[in-house]
Write a protein that holds these residues in place. Structure first.
Motif, mmCIF file in Angstrom:
data_model
loop_
_atom_site.group_PDB
_atom_site.id
_atom_site.type_symbol
_atom_site.label_atom_id
_atom_site.label_comp_id
_atom_site.label_asym_id
_atom_site.label_seq_id
_atom_site.Cartn_x
_atom_site.Cartn_y
_atom_site.Cartn_z
ATOM 1 N N SER A 229 0.871 -1.174 0.000
ATOM 2 C CA SER A 229 0.000 0.000 0.000
ATOM 3 C C SER A 229 0.907 1.223 0.000
ATOM 4 C CB SER A 229 -0.924 0.002 1.227
ATOM 5 O OG SER A 229 -0.188 -0.004 2.421
ATOM 6 N N PHE A 230 0.316 2.395 -0.149
ATOM 7 C CA PHE A 230 1.098 3.629 -0.068
ATOM 8 C C PHE A 230 0.294 4.607 0.768
ATOM 9 C CE2 PHE A 230 2.740 7.735 -1.479
ATOM 10 C CZ PHE A 230 4.080 7.529 -1.223
ATOM 11 N N LEU A 231 0.931 5.162 1.790
ATOM 12 C CA LEU A 231 0.264 6.023 2.763
ATOM 13 C C LEU A 231 -0.947 5.329 3.375
ATOM 14 C CD1 LEU A 231 0.456 9.490 0.954
ATOM 15 C CD2 LEU A 231 1.982 8.575 2.718
ATOM 16 N N GLY A 232 -0.837 4.003 3.517
ATOM 17 C CA GLY A 232 -1.887 3.228 4.149
ATOM 18 C C GLY A 232 -3.069 2.886 3.264
ATOM 19 N N LYS A 233 -2.984 3.226 1.988
ATOM 20 C CA LYS A 233 -4.109 2.980 1.081
ATOM 21 C C LYS A 233 -3.646 2.186 -0.134
ATOM 22 C CE LYS A 233 -6.236 7.069 2.666
ATOM 23 N NZ LYS A 233 -7.256 7.934 2.675
ATOM 24 N N GLU A 234 -4.544 1.338 -0.635
ATOM 25 C CA GLU A 234 -4.229 0.543 -1.817
ATOM 26 C C GLU A 234 -4.627 1.244 -3.108
ATOM 27 O OE1 GLU A 234 -5.699 -3.435 -1.423
ATOM 28 O OE2 GLU A 234 -4.902 -3.613 0.609
ATOM 29 N N GLU A 235 -5.427 2.284 -3.003
ATOM 30 C CA GLU A 235 -5.870 3.057 -4.165
ATOM 31 C C GLU A 235 -5.481 4.516 -3.959
ATOM 32 O OE1 GLU A 235 -7.397 1.881 -6.936
ATOM 33 O OE2 GLU A 235 -7.256 -0.156 -6.135
ATOM 34 N N PRO A 236 -5.118 5.213 -5.040
ATOM 35 C CA PRO A 236 -4.747 6.626 -4.910
ATOM 36 C C PRO A 236 -5.979 7.503 -4.688
ATOM 37 C CG PRO A 236 -4.786 6.008 -7.205
ATOM 38 C CD PRO A 236 -5.032 4.748 -6.421
ATOM 39 N N PRO A 237 -5.763 8.710 -4.174
ATOM 40 C CA PRO A 237 -6.878 9.653 -4.087
ATOM 41 C C PRO A 237 -7.355 10.021 -5.495
ATOM 42 C CG PRO A 237 -4.812 10.677 -3.399
ATOM 43 C CD PRO A 237 -4.517 9.250 -3.697
ATOM 44 N N GLU A 238 -8.536 10.598 -5.573
ATOM 45 C CA GLU A 238 -9.088 10.953 -6.881
ATOM 46 C C GLU A 238 -8.176 11.881 -7.666
ATOM 47 O OE1 GLU A 238 -13.165 12.514 -7.750
ATOM 48 O OE2 GLU A 238 -13.664 11.020 -6.213
ATOM 49 N N MET A 239 -7.660 12.868 -7.002
ATOM 50 C CA MET A 239 -6.811 13.857 -7.658
ATOM 51 C C MET A 239 -5.361 13.645 -7.224
ATOM 52 S SD MET A 239 -9.008 15.554 -9.430
ATOM 53 C CE MET A 239 -8.254 17.080 -9.905
ATOM 54 N N VAL A 240 -4.584 13.000 -8.068
ATOM 55 C CA VAL A 240 -3.166 12.799 -7.774
ATOM 56 C C VAL A 240 -2.381 13.068 -9.056
ATOM 57 C CG1 VAL A 240 -3.221 10.305 -8.209
ATOM 58 C CG2 VAL A 240 -1.451 11.243 -6.762
ATOM 59 N N ARG A 241 -1.323 13.837 -8.930
ATOM 60 C CA ARG A 241 -0.479 14.120 -10.099
ATOM 61 C C ARG A 241 0.224 12.843 -10.537
ATOM 62 N NH1 ARG A 241 3.105 19.041 -8.115
ATOM 63 N NH2 ARG A 241 3.165 17.656 -6.345
ATOM 64 N N THR B 117 3.204 12.386 -11.418
ATOM 65 C CA THR B 117 4.535 12.260 -10.820
ATOM 66 C C THR B 117 4.481 11.848 -9.352
ATOM 67 O OG1 THR B 117 4.567 14.630 -10.335
ATOM 68 C CG2 THR B 117 5.604 13.907 -12.405
ATOM 69 N N ASP B 118 3.297 11.948 -8.737
ATOM 70 C CA ASP B 118 3.110 11.570 -7.339
ATOM 71 C C ASP B 118 2.254 10.317 -7.186
ATOM 72 O OD1 ASP B 118 4.568 13.805 -6.562
ATOM 73 O OD2 ASP B 118 2.771 15.055 -6.362
ATOM 74 N N HIS B 119 2.016 9.612 -8.263
ATOM 75 C CA HIS B 119 1.147 8.422 -8.246
ATOM 76 C C HIS B 119 1.975 7.193 -7.850
ATOM 77 C CE1 HIS B 119 -1.744 5.439 -9.112
ATOM 78 N NE2 HIS B 119 -2.375 6.038 -10.095
ATOM 79 N N TYR B 120 2.451 7.189 -6.592
ATOM 80 C CA TYR B 120 3.306 6.121 -6.100
ATOM 81 C C TYR B 120 2.565 4.803 -5.908
ATOM 82 C CZ TYR B 120 6.515 9.948 -5.520
ATOM 83 O OH TYR B 120 7.311 11.039 -5.761
ATOM 84 N N TRP B 121 1.250 4.830 -6.036
ATOM 85 C CA TRP B 121 0.458 3.601 -5.956
ATOM 86 C C TRP B 121 0.779 2.686 -7.138
ATOM 87 C CZ3 TRP B 121 -0.900 8.287 -4.201
ATOM 88 C CH2 TRP B 121 -1.346 8.362 -2.871
ATOM 89 N N LYS B 122 1.398 3.240 -8.187
ATOM 90 C CA LYS B 122 1.862 2.415 -9.313
ATOM 91 C C LYS B 122 2.886 1.374 -8.844
ATOM 92 C CE LYS B 122 1.727 6.114 -12.780
ATOM 93 N NZ LYS B 122 2.599 6.901 -13.677
ATOM 94 N N LEU B 123 3.508 1.631 -7.710
ATOM 95 C CA LEU B 123 4.561 0.748 -7.201
ATOM 96 C C LEU B 123 4.036 -0.403 -6.346
ATOM 97 C CD1 LEU B 123 7.170 3.463 -6.237
ATOM 98 C CD2 LEU B 123 7.307 1.853 -8.136
ATOM 99 N N ILE B 124 2.737 -0.420 -6.075
ATOM 100 C CA ILE B 124 2.185 -1.517 -5.276
ATOM 101 C C ILE B 124 2.447 -2.831 -6.008
ATOM 102 C CG2 ILE B 124 0.051 -2.565 -4.422
ATOM 103 C CD1 ILE B 124 -0.890 0.266 -3.702
ATOM 104 N N GLY B 125 2.996 -3.777 -5.258
ATOM 105 C CA GLY B 125 3.372 -5.070 -5.816
ATOM 106 C C GLY B 125 4.817 -5.129 -6.284
ATOM 107 N N GLN B 126 5.500 -3.994 -6.285
ATOM 108 C CA GLN B 126 6.900 -3.952 -6.721
ATOM 109 C C GLN B 126 7.829 -4.289 -5.558
ATOM 110 O OE1 GLN B 126 8.013 -3.570 -9.832
ATOM 111 N NE2 GLN B 126 5.890 -3.440 -10.511
ATOM 112 N N ASP C 271 3.371 -0.038 5.175
ATOM 113 C CA ASP C 271 3.043 -0.211 3.758
ATOM 114 C C ASP C 271 3.868 -1.310 3.101
ATOM 115 O OD1 ASP C 271 1.059 1.795 3.534
ATOM 116 O OD2 ASP C 271 2.599 3.350 3.372
ATOM 117 N N LEU C 272 4.684 -2.020 3.878
ATOM 118 C CA LEU C 272 5.596 -3.005 3.332
ATOM 119 C C LEU C 272 5.325 -4.402 3.869
ATOM 120 C CD1 LEU C 272 8.890 -0.981 3.715
ATOM 121 C CD2 LEU C 272 7.627 -1.379 1.590
ATOM 122 N N ARG C 273 5.742 -5.397 3.090
ATOM 123 C CA ARG C 273 5.728 -6.789 3.523
ATOM 124 C C ARG C 273 7.087 -7.376 3.178
ATOM 125 N NH1 ARG C 273 4.819 -11.532 0.703
ATOM 126 N NH2 ARG C 273 4.026 -10.431 -1.115
#
Length: 96
Positions: free
Chosen positions: A13-25, A27-36, A87-89
């Protein structure tokens, strides 16, 4: 959970969430890294960063190129982000 330096981890997760907020730039869409996968290369106790009110953070160097995903990365270590341990395992080297 206790993590050690050089532990292999996966972002769950990122910042405790598995999905990004509605409005995220993009360049700040770090949820793309979930599973990496990545490796812990530093923790706050070893850095000069103050402990964050949300909990302990560690610096994770990811196996993927953050710039190829158009993500901002301003840390001293390339392809790394400060991530909350919650946010890590931990993963073994055999896990993919």
């Amino acid at each position: 959970m206790n993590f050690s330096l050089y532990d292999p981890v996966v972002l769950v997760s990122f910042l405790g969430k598995e999905e990004p907020p509605e409005m995220v730039r993009d360049t700040d869409h770090y949820w793309k890294l979930i599973g990496q996968r990545g490796v812990i290369v530093k923790n706050e106790a070893l850095s000069k960063m103050p402990r964050h009110e949300r909990g302990e953070r560690v610096l994770v160097t990811f196996d993927v190129d953050l710039s190829a995903l158009d993500l901002s990365c301003h840390n001293e270590v390339p392809n790394s982000l400060w991530v909350f341990v919650s946010d890590l395992r931990c993963v073994s080297d055999r896990e993919q």
